[in-house]
Design an enzyme around this catalytic site. Structure first.
Site, PDB file in Angstrom:
ATOM      1  CG  ASN A   1      -1.851   1.202   1.258  1.00 40.11           C
ATOM      2  OD1 ASN A   1      -1.468   2.305   0.882  1.00 40.11           O
ATOM      3  ND2 ASN A   1      -3.072   1.004   1.727  1.00 40.11           N
TER       4      ASN A   1
ATOM      5  CD  GLU B   1      -4.777   4.342   0.998  1.00 34.40           C
ATOM      6  OE1 GLU B   1      -5.340   5.451   1.065  1.00 34.40           O
ATOM      7  OE2 GLU B   1      -4.118   3.845   1.928  1.00 34.40           O
TER       8      GLU B   1
ATOM      9  CG  ASP C   1      -4.649  -2.053   3.477  1.00 34.41           C
ATOM     10  OD1 ASP C   1      -5.033  -2.727   4.462  1.00 34.41           O
ATOM     11  OD2 ASP C   1      -4.612  -0.812   3.475  1.00 34.41           O
TER      12      ASP C   1
ATOM     13  CG  ASN D   1      -8.075  -1.248   5.791  1.00 38.14           C
ATOM     14  OD1 ASN D   1      -7.278  -0.736   6.567  1.00 38.14           O
ATOM     15  ND2 ASN D   1      -8.370  -0.710   4.615  1.00 38.14           N
TER      16      ASN D   1
ATOM     17  CG  ASP E   1      -0.584  -4.312   4.403  1.00 37.47           C
ATOM     18  OD1 ASP E   1      -1.106  -3.717   3.449  1.00 37.47           O
ATOM     19  OD2 ASP E   1      -0.295  -3.762   5.496  1.00 37.47           O
TER      20      ASP E   1
ATOM     21  CG  ASP F   1       0.060   4.894   6.193  1.00 38.23           C
ATOM     22  OD1 ASP F   1       0.108   4.365   5.060  1.00 38.23           O
ATOM     23  OD2 ASP F   1      -0.933   5.544   6.574  1.00 38.23           O
ATOM     24  CG  HIS F   2       0.061   0.154   4.508  1.00 42.39           C
ATOM     25  ND1 HIS F   2      -0.736  -0.915   4.842  1.00 42.39           N
ATOM     26  CD2 HIS F   2      -0.728   1.257   4.590  1.00 42.39           C
ATOM     27  CE1 HIS F   2      -1.945  -0.488   5.104  1.00 42.39           C
ATOM     28  NE2 HIS F   2      -1.976   0.827   4.961  1.00 42.39           N
TER      29      HIS F   2
END
Length: 266
Positions: free
Chosen positions: A7, A34, A156, A158, A227, A256-257
């Site tokens: 991501n 993303e 991802d 989530n 992930d 941030d991933h």
């Protein structure tokens, strides 16, 4: 065949970080989430010049998924099947969250790249959408298993599958990523017969793929693992290894991933 899911949190905002990682890591296949770009705006020339075939399913400013592959890509489809009220067959409502392609190496592997809805605030309409999306993913997972081909669903999710996948699980109890319904929906898909690749190699706590930008989460190692790779039995038979490239989070202007990898004998 070395495959990474990543991501990137905005391909244009992090083009330097992404191209540096590509040049260094040299994935055979990179599954991106993303990208936050329409298809025509995706900087495909940069990656094509590096020897990658590029397929995208983009959306302006939000969401968006892509597959970059040094190997041929065939039978590309965009959008998770089963959307209701969508304008075209296979469309994922208005949100670009899913792409599939067959990667042809020594063996053909069906790659399903996904960016599962976050679902917050929960409960509420966004959480309802998340759970409905997971029902559709369950249906597609059944079809992949029935095909009896090597296939993986990566991206991802989530979803924090279990308490060991969060540094502070109590802080996530009411969050859409860790609510019981989210975890149950994830397990329901996995229990169809999929292998969660990372947990075949590492059973313990302390392994994360996401650290928030806020409150010094990276410095404190206050992370979560969201992930994931789910492999069909035919794909799991090809699995050599799976790992998280955590150190990427400490680089300049990071997502941030971080990338999560599988190495397949394919």
């Amino acid at each position: 065949m070395k495959i990474a899911t990543f991501n990137i949190n905005g391909v244009k905002a992090r083009i330097g970080a992404l191209t540096d990682w590509i040049d260094e890591a040299q994935p055979d296949v990179a599954i991106l989430q993303e990208i936050k770009s329409v298809d025509d705006g995706f900087p495909r020339d940069i990656f094509e010049d590096k020897g990658y075939n590029v397929e995208t399913h983009g959306q302006k400013g939000f969401n968006g998924v892509a597959i970059l592959s040094k190997l041929p890509l065939e039978d590309v489809t965009r959008g998770l099947p089963g959307a209701k009220g969508a304008g075209r067959e296979g469309a994922d409502d208005e949100e670009a969250r899913y792409i599939e392609a067959t990667v042809v190496g020594d063996k053909a592997v069906r790659i399903c790249g996904l960016y599962l809805p976050n679902g917050n605030p929960a409960p509420g309409p966004k959480y309802d959408y998340k759970l409905l999306w997971m029902e559709r993913l369950y249906d597609r997972a059944q079809e992949l298993l029935a095909s009896e081909q090597p296939a993986l669903m990566a991206g991802d999710y989530n979803v924090i599958p279990q308490a060991e996948d969060a540094a502070r699980p109590d802080a996530w109890r009411d969050d859409a990523l860790f609510r019981p319904e989210s975890r149950a929906a994830f397990r329901r898909i996995q229990n169809l017969g999929f292998t969660e690749a990372f947990r075949t190699r590492e059973a313990g706590a302390g392994h994360y793929s996401f650290w928030d930008y806020q409150a010094g989460a990276w410095d404190k190692n206050d992370g979560i693992r969201i992930d994931h790779f789910l492999l069909t039995p035919q794909c799991a038979d090809l699995l050599n290894s799976c790992w998280i490239e955590a150190e990427v989070r400490g680089r300049e202007k990071p997502s941030d991933h971080v990338p999560v990898w599988v190495d397949l004998a394919a």
